[in-house]
Design an enzyme around this catalytic site. Sequence first.
Site, PDB file in Angstrom:
ATOM      1  N   ASP A  71       0.672  -1.192   0.034  1.00  0.00           N
ATOM      2  CA  ASP A  71      -0.018   0.046   0.168  1.00  0.00           C
ATOM      3  C   ASP A  71       0.880   1.205  -0.144  1.00  0.00           C
ATOM      4  O   ASP A  71       0.440   2.285  -0.636  1.00  0.00           O
ATOM      5  CB  ASP A  71      -0.887   0.040   1.088  1.00  0.00           C
ATOM      6  CG  ASP A  71      -1.871   1.261   1.159  1.00  0.00           C
ATOM      7  OD1 ASP A  71      -2.508   1.161   0.027  1.00  0.00           O
ATOM      8  OD2 ASP A  71      -2.351   1.622   2.036  1.00  0.00           O
TER       9      ASP A  71
ATOM     10  N   CYS B 210     -10.381   4.087  -6.124  1.00  0.00           N
ATOM     11  CA  CYS B 210      -9.354   4.108  -4.895  1.00  0.00           C
ATOM     12  C   CYS B 210     -10.015   5.054  -3.825  1.00  0.00           C
ATOM     13  O   CYS B 210      -9.989   4.541  -2.492  1.00  0.00           O
ATOM     14  CB  CYS B 210      -8.128   4.660  -5.238  1.00  0.00           C
ATOM     15  SG  CYS B 210      -6.916   4.628  -3.739  1.00  0.00           S
TER      16      CYS B 210
ATOM     17  N   TYR C  78     -12.415   2.135  -1.122  1.00  0.00           N
ATOM     18  CA  TYR C  78     -12.073   2.352   0.150  1.00  0.00           C
ATOM     19  C   TYR C  78     -13.055   2.781   1.074  1.00  0.00           C
ATOM     20  O   TYR C  78     -13.243   2.429   2.389  1.00  0.00           O
ATOM     21  CB  TYR C  78     -10.925   2.859   0.254  1.00  0.00           C
ATOM     22  CG  TYR C  78      -9.555   2.241   0.161  1.00  0.00           C
ATOM     23  CD1 TYR C  78      -8.658   1.743   1.350  1.00  0.00           C
ATOM     24  CD2 TYR C  78      -9.048   1.666  -1.135  1.00  0.00           C
ATOM     25  CE1 TYR C  78      -7.576   1.009   1.212  1.00  0.00           C
ATOM     26  CE2 TYR C  78      -8.188   0.676  -1.172  1.00  0.00           C
ATOM     27  CZ  TYR C  78      -7.259   0.508   0.079  1.00  0.00           C
ATOM     28  OH  TYR C  78      -6.228  -0.191  -0.018  1.00  0.00           O
TER      29      TYR C  78
ATOM     30  N   TYR D 237     -10.779   5.080   6.883  1.00  0.00           N
ATOM     31  CA  TYR D 237     -11.510   4.860   5.859  1.00  0.00           C
ATOM     32  C   TYR D 237     -13.087   5.117   6.089  1.00  0.00           C
ATOM     33  O   TYR D 237     -13.637   4.954   5.177  1.00  0.00           O
ATOM     34  CB  TYR D 237     -11.347   3.886   4.942  1.00  0.00           C
ATOM     35  CG  TYR D 237      -9.789   3.719   4.775  1.00  0.00           C
ATOM     36  CD1 TYR D 237      -9.192   4.942   3.612  1.00  0.00           C
ATOM     37  CD2 TYR D 237      -8.717   3.008   4.971  1.00  0.00           C
ATOM     38  CE1 TYR D 237      -7.789   4.948   3.156  1.00  0.00           C
ATOM     39  CE2 TYR D 237      -7.293   3.152   4.788  1.00  0.00           C
ATOM     40  CZ  TYR D 237      -6.905   3.982   3.693  1.00  0.00           C
ATOM     41  OH  TYR D 237      -5.586   4.056   3.477  1.00  0.00           O
TER      42      TYR D 237
ATOM     43  N   GLU E 237      -8.580  -3.201  -7.951  1.00  0.00           N
ATOM     44  CA  GLU E 237      -8.690  -3.047  -6.486  1.00  0.00           C
ATOM     45  C   GLU E 237      -8.984  -4.430  -5.876  1.00  0.00           C
ATOM     46  O   GLU E 237      -8.380  -4.851  -4.952  1.00  0.00           O
ATOM     47  CB  GLU E 237      -9.987  -2.173  -6.295  1.00  0.00           C
ATOM     48  CG  GLU E 237      -9.781  -0.594  -6.354  1.00  0.00           C
ATOM     49  CD  GLU E 237      -8.829  -0.184  -5.211  1.00  0.00           C
ATOM     50  OE1 GLU E 237      -8.851  -0.627  -3.903  1.00  0.00           O
ATOM     51  OE2 GLU E 237      -8.089   0.937  -5.417  1.00  0.00           O
TER      52      GLU E 237
END
Length: 217
Positions: free
Chosen positions: A45, A130, A134, A160, A202
Amino acid sequence: MSNWFNTVTIKTDSILEKIKEHPFIIELMDGTLSKEIFQFYVNQDSLYLSEYKKTLAQLSIKCAAANDTQFFLDAATGIILVEDELHQVFLNKEYFNKEPSPSCELYTGYMSRIANNHSIEEGLAVILPCFTIYKEIGDYILANQTNKDNNPYQNWIQTYASEDFANAVLNAIEITNRYAEKAPEEVLNKMDLAFIKSSKLEWMFWDSAYNKEAWKI
């Protein structure tokens, strides 16, 4: 198209459900995800985000409105500050590897190529999952977990599912929808393809982390 995002997400609902059902997310939610897998994920990440923030900055240059430019520059800066803080908490230096996994490199390379070489509309579409996925996953975990007080990954989850992140996601969606309103059908189709492919990537990123993906040769 007045709300391109609402239309395109119908096409990616099945991908989002697959992410929610992935053992990485299930085990992250119940706190049983192994330390080694999470360390691998955080490492990748950090490598992903180091490239993603460059793509956001590059995309900001293409924006016609000053506020849009500022939003993406702020988002890139926010990644540096917030994510670096999370990585300092969760990433053990003994696990750090400077080499991106195949899925990480595929994802960042794809986004960079679209953002730099294609229309701004496609660039906005390719970076959006993204943000949105999330947020969806953060909200989903927070709504369904029963161990908020003793989950070792709770700080990551809270980031998040936070109001600040939610506002950033809404801004990114609003900007993208605004550009889509004036886009011709051909461009809208390309936006759909970029969004769908990034959504698939993803899933691949979560899966690659769970399997600690390595280069086969």
